[in-house]
Scaffold this motif. Structure first.
Motif, PDB file in Angstrom:
ATOM      1  N   LEU A 197       1.045  -1.622   0.219  1.00 57.14           N
ATOM      2  CA  LEU A 197      -0.211  -0.312   0.232  1.00 57.14           C
ATOM      3  C   LEU A 197       0.856   1.001   0.205  1.00 57.14           C
ATOM      4  N   LEU A 198       1.953   1.183   0.396  1.00 60.55           N
ATOM      5  CA  LEU A 198       2.347   2.336   1.043  1.00 60.55           C
ATOM      6  C   LEU A 198       3.080   2.196  -0.780  1.00 60.55           C
ATOM      7  N   ALA A 199       3.591   1.005  -1.164  1.00 61.85           N
ATOM      8  CA  ALA A 199       4.587   1.585  -2.986  1.00 61.85           C
ATOM      9  C   ALA A 199       3.394   1.894  -3.672  1.00 61.85           C
ATOM     10  N   GLN A 200       2.286   1.622  -3.992  1.00 55.10           N
ATOM     11  CA  GLN A 200       1.025   2.505  -4.618  1.00 55.10           C
ATOM     12  C   GLN A 200       0.885   3.710  -3.988  1.00 55.10           C
ATOM     13  N   VAL A 201       0.624   4.525  -2.736  1.00 56.43           N
ATOM     14  CA  VAL A 201       0.509   5.805  -2.325  1.00 56.43           C
ATOM     15  C   VAL A 201       1.370   6.589  -3.300  1.00 56.43           C
ATOM     16  N   ALA A 202       3.020   6.221  -2.792  1.00 55.37           N
ATOM     17  CA  ALA A 202       3.932   6.514  -3.600  1.00 55.37           C
ATOM     18  C   ALA A 202       3.915   6.959  -4.889  1.00 55.37           C
ATOM     19  N   ALA A 203       3.575   6.223  -5.943  1.00 55.18           N
ATOM     20  CA  ALA A 203       3.887   6.009  -6.990  1.00 55.18           C
ATOM     21  C   ALA A 203       3.030   7.046  -7.227  1.00 55.18           C
ATOM     22  N   VAL A 204       1.135   6.128  -6.664  1.00 60.59           N
ATOM     23  CA  VAL A 204       0.731   7.371  -7.299  1.00 60.59           C
ATOM     24  C   VAL A 204       0.612   8.984  -6.890  1.00 60.59           C
ATOM     25  N   ALA A 205       1.045   9.364  -5.766  1.00 60.27           N
ATOM     26  CA  ALA A 205       1.578  10.685  -5.275  1.00 60.27           C
ATOM     27  C   ALA A 205       2.532  10.914  -6.546  1.00 60.27           C
ATOM     28  N   GLU A 206       3.757  10.329  -6.720  1.00 55.25           N
ATOM     29  CA  GLU A 206       4.401  11.104  -7.726  1.00 55.25           C
ATOM     30  C   GLU A 206       3.613  11.404  -9.211  1.00 55.25           C
ATOM     31  N   LEU A 207       3.501  10.768  -9.481  1.00 56.44           N
ATOM     32  CA  LEU A 207       2.524  10.635 -10.797  1.00 56.44           C
ATOM     33  C   LEU A 207       1.626  12.000 -11.110  1.00 56.44           C
ATOM     34  N   TYR A 208       0.543  11.954  -9.671  1.00 54.09           N
ATOM     35  CA  TYR A 208       0.004  12.665  -9.427  1.00 54.09           C
ATOM     36  C   TYR A 208       0.902  14.038  -9.939  1.00 54.09           C
ATOM     37  N   GLY A 209       1.887  14.146  -8.977  1.00 60.12           N
ATOM     38  CA  GLY A 209       2.835  15.457  -8.928  1.00 60.12           C
ATOM     39  C   GLY A 209       3.332  16.310 -10.367  1.00 60.12           C
ATOM     40  N   ASP A 210       3.110  14.979 -11.129  1.00 61.38           N
ATOM     41  CA  ASP A 210       3.971  15.400 -11.856  1.00 61.38           C
ATOM     42  C   ASP A 210       2.637  16.052 -13.322  1.00 61.38           C
TER      43      ASP A 210
END
Length: 274
Positions: free
Chosen positions: A138-151
């Protein structure tokens, strides 16, 4: 002398398929918590339904992207939007895939023979291996999606749809012929070996092509990157599937859940890295 030409061997009959509507109801009714009633619970419906599984996954992914996009529109940051995006698939499956991931981690981590490991997986509680696996996934999923949204918000939205589609496509491949069930009951037994290998491969190719088309918004390089993310996700799920077959003797409903979460996480990480 007998000049009659030898007869060619008869081809085995093609497996029957249920109508597309029944297959879609099977896919949505078994793989999501959306209010869809399964009208058929037989082998042809399972065959068509598992081929339709990626469609259900894309719908779940789009729902996840919609909530994340709404929060961004209302002024939320990428991290909060990512948490909401990851929470939607859990809610739309009633947490069954995450529960399957945890149970599979407990079974594999126990190091016990297949029968004992399957009994551990069937318990209602979650052991330490399952808790740690859930936490990091779950941490990996949230971190990846947050990075993508940040872009860009669209990158996160497309990633959610890609992850949903590839996660359920991993289930299509896991339900192909030649993959046995580890138990005689449950969802794993109902769909194990239901899908012929060629249609399952075609479904995977179509999913990869769809991911490439979604990524083409940002140019040819992004299209290739999105297709490779799907391939990496399906490859990671296949490695886990082979390990589970060796350890448990086949697949179970828990293994299907673990495969879906593994594929989704891999796809998100690959897109974030890309």
């Amino acid at each position: 002398m007998d000049t009659t030409p030898p007869r060619s061997p008869a081809r085995p009959p093609r497996p029957p398929y249920a109508p597309l509507g029944d297959g879609l109801r099977f896919a949505f009714g078994t793989l999501t918590a959306l209010p869809v009633r399964v009208t058929r619970w037989d082998r042809p419906a399972a065959r068509t339904g598992m081929l339709c599984a990626p469609v259900a996954g894309v719908v779940v992914g789009l729902c996840a992207a919609a909530l994340g996009g709404l929060l961004l529109l209302l002024g939320a940051g990428p991290l909060l939007a990512a948490v909401a995006t990851v929470a939607v698939p859990a809610a739309l499956t009633r947490g069954l895939h995450l529960d399957g991931l945890a149970d599979t981690a407990d079974g594999l981590g126990s190091g016990k023979p297949a029968d004992d490991a399957l009994r551990i997986m069937k318990r209602s509680d979650i052991g330490p291996f399952g808790v740690v696996t859930l936490l990091f996934v779950l941490l990996a999923q949230v971190a990846a999606v947050a990075e993508l949204y940040g872009d860009h918000w669209a990158r996160g939205a497309v990633a959610a749809a890609v992850a949903g589609g590839t996660a359920r496509c991993a289930l299509t491949l896991a339900a192909r012929s030649g993959v046995p069930a580890a138990r005689p009951e449950g969802l794993g037994a109902a769909v194990a070996g239901a899908v012929p290998a060629l249609p399952a491969t075609v479904a995977a190719a179509l999913v990869a092509a769809g991911c490439a088309a979604a990524g083409a918004t940002w140019g040819p390089q992004a299209a290739v990157g999105h297709a490779l993310a799907a391939v990496a996700a399906l490859g990671a799920a296949e490695l886990l599937l082979r390990h589970c077959r060796r350890r448990f003797g086949g697949v179970t409903g828990d293994v299907f859940g673990a495969l879906a979460e593994t594929a989704a996480t891999t796809a998100l990480i690959a897109l974030a890295l890309g």
